[in-house]
Structure formats: structure tokens, C-alpha cells
Design an enzyme around this catalytic site. Structure first.
Site, mmCIF file in Angstrom:
data_model
loop_
_atom_site.group_PDB
_atom_site.id
_atom_site.type_symbol
_atom_site.label_atom_id
_atom_site.label_comp_id
_atom_site.label_asym_id
_atom_site.label_seq_id
_atom_site.Cartn_x
_atom_site.Cartn_y
_atom_site.Cartn_z
ATOM 1 N N HIS A 28 -7.927 77.501 27.954
ATOM 2 C CA HIS A 28 -8.990 78.500 27.957
ATOM 3 C C HIS A 28 -8.657 79.662 28.890
ATOM 4 C CE1 HIS A 28 -12.867 80.129 27.159
ATOM 5 N NE2 HIS A 28 -13.284 80.015 28.400
ATOM 6 N N SER A 53 -13.504 84.782 27.544
ATOM 7 C CA SER A 53 -14.614 83.849 27.458
ATOM 8 C C SER A 53 -15.911 84.636 27.296
ATOM 9 C CB SER A 53 -14.633 82.930 28.692
ATOM 10 O OG SER A 53 -15.508 81.842 28.491
ATOM 11 N N ASP A 64 -7.155 75.634 23.554
ATOM 12 C CA ASP A 64 -8.446 75.862 24.196
ATOM 13 C C ASP A 64 -9.413 74.742 23.824
ATOM 14 O OD1 ASP A 64 -10.848 76.866 25.230
ATOM 15 O OD2 ASP A 64 -10.352 78.923 24.692
#
Length: 505
Positions: free
Chosen positions: A434, A188, A397
């Protein structure tokens, strides 16, 4: 002010040092606030707000995980001040015994604001000296940046680099030798940080794991607002979790078996095309259908964000990810992490999102904070040093479109040539959300694969990913180097990675 490797203690060159003596180590722009021996024993990963990343920032147990058993270490805490307005906190953990001779720095999530202790704990268990930073502020939103341009630079790139240089100096002081290899591991924002390091500071790391990178942060956040603001202005456009589940079922019914295995996973969702008009409510509104306004919302989530002139600025979400579409499930304002970029752009914590205009506001945020983005495709200096870059992203995601990782990978090949797999590989994970989670196999030892690649020349031709339910592995699948996909051989269990081969689509 850049930290150097001058290891000076009481005016003399420092040899291998006891832990406590590191507190007196003189490094430019650095105040060492703690240097203490922590004996081996139980360690509970702190909960949110006590050192845990606000979003996935690398490998490691979840915050609040029951006690781990960590080896003895020298814990060093420091504050770095590369500018007059900087207040970058770091921690460096140095194994007291059985150091593997290497350094692993770990990344953050969202707007950072905490030190990623969970990921550090995992690296320490593997024998690494390890470090993390809060990137120069406390709290997981963009409030720190209002009126503080130097702190924005710290968050963008300076904090990670300064932490890395200081950490290597501390390692050299403690062990009387620096790390023989240095690795980065993040997802991320941590993925963005890894790409930023490869682009700006190619000598910092020998290998980088960059997962689900938020490397086009300003465009990502513009996409988020472009979708959510429309729904917030007209609540008839909200899509409830029940409707999202019905949409997901329709997608899987239409496309799941295309890859030869009906398992709730789409090997490449981009090949899935569903007749959305068939989902329109024919009578009264119900949980298994979409009203006309909701259909428009669904189409906007799948679609890329475009300027008025038609330029694509960020890709949409992929089929199969529908049950995670929280951005349109209700609420009173856009996602706070995305709102933050525009608060920074206009230097206004109370910026009114209701008047969001993609063309105008994207230009403003790119002009003011575009240096947060890590989108340069020129990685030649990193490659020339022998660096290895392992990218990964989950097809399910919903925080960051997986198409972003594909776009960045493709931009590097376009810039540097099509044959780059000796040092660069991208792995797309069907069903992974994610940075992990989701219905697909999502637990992978990316750092182990990177080590074998960098240290032994064993390229990752496939990675084995596991799905765990109730502490039991119930599925394994190979992740293949993009653009290859895992294809079932037709023999044996489809829950066993051994029965799949990686092939070009």
C-alpha cells in the site's frame, strides 16, 4: 463561503510581502494564526499524532525519521471556516530562496486528522511552495463526523479545495506572483483527494499524482466488513500469519515463473490460478495447510464483494499479497477505518457491526456519505485544461484492492473513449504494497515524471522503480503504462530495469 484571491492588507492591494506581514492578510473565512520565518537547518519529521499522516499520504520520509536539512521558508498556519461548523487547519510553506515557481499540495491517509508534514518536507526540498490540511478535524478515526455533517463535507472534498485556493493566495502575496503550475501528490486517501479535485475542481491543479486511491471509500469499507465480520463471528475462520505465508509460497510456486523471471513477484496476478483445494489439511491442523473454514475465508479475500442480486461492488485482493492479509489474522473488531464509514452512516459511534448486512448497510452508507466517493469517470474539463493524471497502484496492496484502480481507469476510458494516454496513465507495480513497501521495486519519482509530462511533453512511457535494502538499491524494474507489463529480455541481470521492455500482455 469560498475563499477568493482578494489580497487585501490594511485596506490596500498587497505587493510582495515579508513573511510576518502575511499574518495580517485578509482572506474570507480565514484566520491566519502564524506567519514566521524558519531558517534553514535540521528538521525531524514528527511522529504519529504530531503532524504525521496516519497512513501513507504522498511522498516523504517516514515519521520519526532523523533530521532532514530543510531550506529556509516562510511557514504560514491558518484556520479555514467555509461553514459555521468548519475548523480546517492548514499549513503553507514558502521557500525563502530558490522557489521553483510551482506549488505542490500533498494528501492524507485514512480519515486524515493531521497535516502531512513529512510529505511537505519532501516537496520543500524540491523547491516547491507546499501545503497540507488536516481536512477539518483531529484524530485518525471517524468520531469527528458523528453529528457534524458539515465536517463530513470538509473531509470529503471542501477542505482540500479551500486549502488550495488559500495557498495560491498566500503564494501570490509572498512572491508577488502566483504559481505558474500547481501539482497534487497523494496516495490512499490522498489518491481519492486527487481524483476528487480532478472531478469537482478541475482548475485547481495542472497535474495530479493519485496513488492507490481510496476513491470508492464506502464500497471499500463494505468489502472490508463483509470479509472481517464473518471471521470475527467464527474464530475458526481466522488465518494465522504462518498459514498466510504458506499460502503465499504455494501461489508463488505455481505462478512466479510465468513472466519469465523467478523473483517472488507476479507481473499480473490476475493470470495466477492456484488449486486451493490442494492446501486443505488432510490430517491434523498445521501451519502449512488450511482447514475448511479457513479455506472459505481465503476464497472470500480473493473474491469481490457482491450484493444478493449479484452486482459486484468492490474487487478482492490479488494472489501474491497473502502475507499482508491482516484483516483476517485475528482481532476483536473490524478495521477501525472501515468501521468508521458505517458509524457515519448511522450517526452512531457505537454502531454494532455484528449485524452487518452488505445490501442494507451499503445502501445506508451510500445514501448518507456517498459524496465522499470520487468515482465520476467524466474528466473532460480537467483534460481540456491540459491536466495530466498519473495513477499508480501496487499489485500486493492489501489495504485497497489494486483492482479498484484498474476499474476506475477503465471507467474513464469507457466514458471518454479508448485513446486517453496523452493525459491519463495508470502504472501497476508488481510486489508493491500500500503506497510503497513490499518485495517489489516500490520507490518511484512520480512527481518528477508528472513534471516532465506536463511541462516538457515527455510522456511517461515507463517509470523506473527501485527496491532498497539496508540503504542500498538491490533491484530496479520498469513500471509500464497499463495494460503493458515489463518483460525480461533474457539478457543481463533480471535486477536491472535496463534488461526489461514494456509490452502488451
Amino acid at each position: 463561503m469560498m475563499i477568493t484571491f482578494a489580497l487585501v492588507l490594511a485596506g490596500s492591494v498587497l505587493a510582495a510581502a515579508p513573511c510576518e506581514s502575511l499574518k495580517a492578510l485578509a482572506l474570507p473565512g480565514t484566520t491566519i494564526t502564524a506567519a514566521e520565518v524558519i531558517p534553514a537547518g535540521p528538521y525531524t519529521v514528527p511522529g504519529p499524532g504530531v503532524g504525521a499522516p496516519p497512513a501513507p499520504g504522498g511522498r516523504g520520509p517516514a515519521p520519526g525519521t532523523p533530521s532532514l536539512i530543510l531550506p529556509a521558508r516562510c511557514r504560514v498556519a491558518a484556520v479555514l471556516k467555509p461553514s459555521s461548523d468548519s475548523e480546517i487547519e492548514i499549513e503553507v510553506w514558502l521557500p525563502s530562496e530558490n522557489w521553483n515557481g510551482k506549488f505542490e499540495a500533498v494528501g492524507n491517509g485514512g480519515w486524515a486528522g493531521t497535516i502531512s508534514l513529512a510529505a511537505m518536507a519532501s516537496a520543500l526540498q524540491e523547491g516547491y511552495a507546499t501545503a497540507s490540511t488536516d481536512t477539518g478535524h483531529k484524530g485518525g478515526n471517524a468520531a469527528f463526523a458523528i453529528g457534524h455533517p458539515e465536517k463530513v463535507i470538509d473531509f470529503a472534498y471542501r477542505a482540500v479545495h479551500e486549502m488550495t485556493v488559500a495557498s495560491k493566495a498566500l503564494i501570490a502575496a509572498f512572491y508577488d506572483r502566483g504559481p505558474r503550475l500547481s501539482y497534487w501528490n497523494g496516495c490512499s486517501t490522498g489518491g481519492r483527494q486527487g481524483l476528487m479535485e480532478a472531478q469537482r475542481y478541475p482548475a485547481d491543479f495542472d497535474g495530479i499524482v493519485a496513488g492507490a486511491p481510496a476513491n470508492y471509500q464506502t464500497h471499500l469499507h463494505a468489502w472490508d466488513l463483509g470479509v472481517s465480520v464473518h471471521a470475527l463471528k467464527d474464530q475458526a475462520r481466522f488465518v494465522s500469519p504462518a498459514k498466510a505465508a504458506a499460502l503465499n509460497k504455494a501461489v508463488l510456486d505455481a505462478c512466479d515463473a510465468h513472466d519469465g523471471v523467478k523473483d517472488g513477484l507476479l507481473n499480473d496476478p490476475r493470470t495466477c490460478h492456484v488449486d486451493l483445494s490442494a492446501l486443505v489439511c488432510r490430517g491434523a491442523d498445521a501451519d502449512n495447510c488450511l482447514t475448511a473454514p479457513q479455506l472459505e475465508t481465503v476464497k472470500s479475500v480473493y473474491a469481490p464483494a457482491k450484493t444478493k442480486s449479484g452486482d459486484v461492488i468492490f474487487p478482492g485482493k490479488e494472489p501474491g499479497s497473502e502475507t499482508g492479509w491482516n484483516v483476517i489474522a485475528g482481532g476483536t473488531q473490524p478495521p477501525g477505518v472501515s468501521l468508521g464509514s458505517f458509524q457515519v452512516a448511522y450517526n452512531d459511534a457505537n454502531w454494532d457491526w455484528r449485524g452487518f448486512d452488505l445490501d442494507r448497510d451499503l445502501k445506508a452508507v451510500d445514501d448518507k456519505a456517498g459524496f465522499i466517493n470520487a468515482v465520476s469517470p467524466d474528466l473532460e474539463p480537467f483534460k481540456a485544461r491540459g491536466g495530466k493524471l498519473l495513477l499508480y497502484h501496487g499489485w500486493n496492496d492489501t489495504a485497497i484492492s489494486p483492482g479498484n484502480a484498474v476499474s476506475y481507469y477503465s471507467s474513464v476510458l469507457s466514458k471518454m473513449g479508448p485513446k486517453q494516454d496523452s493525459w491519463l496513465r495508470l502504472f501497476m507495480a508488481p510486489g508493491m504494497q500500500h503506497c510503497g513497501g513490499g518485495p517489489g521495486p516500490n520507490q518511484v519519482n512520480y512527481v518528477g515524471a508528472l513534471e516532465r509530462w506536463r511541462e516538457s511533453g515527455v510522456a511517461p512511457d515507463r517509470l523506473t522503480a527501485s527496491h532498497v535494502t539496508n540503504n542500498r538499491v538491490d533491484m530496479t524494474r520498469p513500471l509500464c503504462p497499463y495494460p503493458q507489463v515489463a518483460q525480461y529480455t533474457g539478457v543481463g541481470s533480471s535486477n536491472d530495469a535496463a534488461n526489461f521492455v514494456c509490452k502488451a500482455p
